[in-house]
Write a protein that holds these residues in place. Structure first.
Motif, PDB file in Angstrom:
ATOM      1  N   TRP A  93      56.522   5.696 185.889  1.00 26.34           N
ATOM      2  CA  TRP A  93      57.797   5.969 185.235  1.00 26.34           C
ATOM      3  C   TRP A  93      58.682   6.849 186.104  1.00 26.34           C
ATOM      4  O   TRP A  93      59.917   6.684 186.112  1.00 26.34           O
ATOM      5  CB  TRP A  93      57.592   6.574 183.837  1.00 26.34           C
ATOM      6  CG  TRP A  93      57.446   8.071 183.769  1.00 26.34           C
ATOM      7  CD1 TRP A  93      56.302   8.786 183.690  1.00 26.34           C
ATOM      8  CD2 TRP A  93      58.523   9.019 183.761  1.00 26.34           C
ATOM      9  NE1 TRP A  93      56.568  10.127 183.664  1.00 26.34           N
ATOM     10  CE2 TRP A  93      57.921  10.298 183.681  1.00 26.34           C
ATOM     11  CE3 TRP A  93      59.902   8.925 183.802  1.00 26.34           C
ATOM     12  CZ2 TRP A  93      58.672  11.474 183.665  1.00 26.34           C
ATOM     13  CZ3 TRP A  93      60.653  10.093 183.786  1.00 26.34           C
ATOM     14  CH2 TRP A  93      60.037  11.353 183.709  1.00 26.34           C
ATOM     15  N   ARG A 115      60.862   3.898 180.425  1.00 27.65           N
ATOM     16  CA  ARG A 115      59.789   3.281 179.635  1.00 27.65           C
ATOM     17  C   ARG A 115      60.237   1.924 179.076  1.00 27.65           C
ATOM     18  O   ARG A 115      59.435   0.986 178.994  1.00 27.65           O
ATOM     19  CB  ARG A 115      59.355   4.224 178.509  1.00 27.65           C
ATOM     20  CG  ARG A 115      58.609   5.452 179.014  1.00 27.65           C
ATOM     21  CD  ARG A 115      58.167   6.381 177.893  1.00 27.65           C
ATOM     22  NE  ARG A 115      57.488   7.546 178.420  1.00 27.65           N
ATOM     23  CZ  ARG A 115      56.191   7.605 178.744  1.00 27.65           C
ATOM     24  NH1 ARG A 115      55.445   6.513 178.565  1.00 27.65           N
ATOM     25  NH2 ARG A 115      55.644   8.697 179.223  1.00 27.65           N
ATOM     26  N   ILE A 118      60.014  -0.490 181.972  1.00 26.35           N
ATOM     27  CA  ILE A 118      58.606  -0.764 182.285  1.00 26.35           C
ATOM     28  C   ILE A 118      58.023  -1.747 181.283  1.00 26.35           C
ATOM     29  O   ILE A 118      57.306  -2.689 181.651  1.00 26.35           O
ATOM     30  CB  ILE A 118      57.801   0.557 182.308  1.00 26.35           C
ATOM     31  CG1 ILE A 118      58.226   1.393 183.519  1.00 26.35           C
ATOM     32  CG2 ILE A 118      56.297   0.286 182.327  1.00 26.35           C
ATOM     33  CD1 ILE A 118      57.767   2.837 183.452  1.00 26.35           C
ATOM     34  N   GLU A 127      52.627   3.598 182.421  1.00 27.30           N
ATOM     35  CA  GLU A 127      53.694   4.538 182.750  1.00 27.30           C
ATOM     36  C   GLU A 127      53.207   5.728 183.578  1.00 27.30           C
ATOM     37  O   GLU A 127      53.917   6.217 184.458  1.00 27.30           O
ATOM     38  CB  GLU A 127      54.364   5.048 181.471  1.00 27.30           C
ATOM     39  CG  GLU A 127      55.153   4.007 180.703  1.00 27.30           C
ATOM     40  CD  GLU A 127      54.281   3.197 179.742  1.00 27.30           C
ATOM     41  OE1 GLU A 127      54.842   2.421 178.940  1.00 27.30           O
ATOM     42  OE2 GLU A 127      53.030   3.355 179.801  1.00 27.30           O
TER      43      GLU A 127
END
Length: 418
Positions: A93, A115, A118, A127
């Motif tokens: 992250w 996030r 992702i 993450e």
């Protein structure tokens, strides 16, 4: 219109010598389309993409994004490179959020948006992982998330799938296309640099082909296939053939420039012989996509080999096919000793650089490597000149035309007759 280039030119310099790469490049990228940018290895594709992104300036012409001149890295565009380029000490992250941090986005918003990106790219749950804990495909997904987290209107992909194994690359391409078609990306357009013809036809709405030296857009080829696209479909295969044909077209010129006479393709003799033998086994004339598949070769690997076979007079490439000449067929079918003799004959007859070097050795007996390198650098950039010299050593040794002495770093003729 999202992005356009007008009259873009770029040359690299070695000392006071310019080496043109791009000249008079014009292109347009519209909302809602994926554009593939194709060309031969070293033909300026990645240079053009970096100019479009504002990472390097053009020497002439201009790039406009949303009507405004691009004069540096442009907000609204993001680029994904072939190499993963992740910071190994940062978590997933944190790597993804770097672009947001550079733009001054507060920590909590950075964390939230990272996030989301992702999860969007299929890495939910990773993450807090470090890059060393990820596979190559996962690392490239992080690269995509890092680009997408800034909500770019134009996503630029520089050989973004080429470092991955075929299965992983196919999966990531499919996921990206699903996100694009499903409206889950804020991105309005994509520009894809690739050396993979099947990838271009699988993803793009049209292909722009860089041709010539210095390069310009020589062909625009529409790809009007509905998604999902089946690689086995005859229309798909026909478009792949058309792209190969476009990449093998040559501009007609009245004279060969000095730098063209000095250039040698990056091709080992063993690989050339193997390719010639494959062509002979397949009947002497083969469709280029079939040859690439048969030999497991990418375009950037195949084209230098074809250029070398053409240069030596062993093959002809036209309209997307390659055909062995009678000499090429004889070379492929000869004994190892006969192959060396034929190779030497064709080097001296077909390749001006070797004819000149051999004549100079006959007159002077020995030539320092540095002197030859300096001569090459009069017309070629230093890295290209050194690469050509490496090819000279390998081809000349195999053919028995020269000996390279490691100690004095010099070339001489063999002790016996050549």
């Amino acid at each position: 219109m999202l992005l356009e280039a007008q009259g873009v030119a770029k040359a690299y310099r070695a000392g006071d010598k310019p080496f043109p790469v791009l000249e008079g490049v014009n292109l347009e990228v519209r909302e809602g389309e994926i554009v593939a940018l194709l060309g031969r290895s070293g033909g300026g594709k990645s240079t053009l993409l970096r100019i479009l992104a504002g990472l390097i300036p053009p020497d002439a012409g201009e790039v406009r994004f949303r009507g405004k001149r691009v004069e540096g890295p442009a907000e609204g565009m993001a680029i994904v490179f072939q190499t993963f380029a992740l910071f190994p000490w940062l978590t997933v992250w944190e790597n993804v959020a770097l672009g947001l941090e550079a733009r001054g986005v507060p920590l909590e918003e950075r964390r939230r948006r990272a996030r989301e990106a992702i999860a969007l790219i299929g890495l939910r749950g990773f993450e807090e992982a470090l890059p060393k804990e990820l596979s190559g495909g996962m690392k490239q997904r992080v690269g995509f998330a890092r680009a997408l987290v800034v909500d770019p209107e134009v996503l630029l992909l520089d050989e973004a799938f080429s470092a991955l194994d075929p299965l992983t690359a196919e999966g990531l391409r499919g996921d990206l296309l699903d996100l694009w078609q499903g409206g889950r990306l804020r991105t309005r357009a994509m520009v894809l640099v690739t050396h993979n013809m099947e990838e271009a036809v699988a993803l793009a709405d049209r292909a722009l082909v860089l041709q010539g030296s210095p390069a310009r857009i020589g062909r625009e080829i529409p790809i009007p296939l509905p998604h999902p696209r089946d690689p086995g479909n005859p229309r798909f295969r026909a478009l792949v053939d058309e792209l190969y044909e476009a990449l093998t077209q040559r501009e007609e010129v009245e004279r060969r420039l000095e730098e063209d006479l000095l250039r040698l393709p990056q091709a080992s003799v063993g690989t050339l012989l193997s390719l010639a033998e494959t062509l002979a086994r397949l009947g002497g004339r083969v469709d280029l996509p079939l040859l690439a598949e048969e030999g497991g070769l990418e375009v950037d690997d195949l084209f230098p080999l074809l250029e070398a076979l053409e240069l030596l007079g062993f093959a002809r490439v036209e309209r997307g096919d390659v055909e062995l000449t009678p000499a090429g067929l004889a070379w492929a079918q000869a004994s190892p000793e006969e192959q060396k003799v034929m190779f030497a004959e064709h080097l001296l007859r077909q390749v001006p650089l070797f004819a000149r070097l051999h004549q100079a050795l006959l007159q002077q007996g020995r030539l320092p490597e540095e002197r030859i390198l300096l001569r090459l650098q009069d017309h070629l950039p230093e890295p290209e000149a050194r690469r050509v010299l490496q090819v000279v050593r390998e081809w000349g040794r195999y053919a028995g035309l020269l000996v390279y002495e490691e100690g004095p770093r010099a070339f001489r003729l063999p002790a016996g007759p050549a």
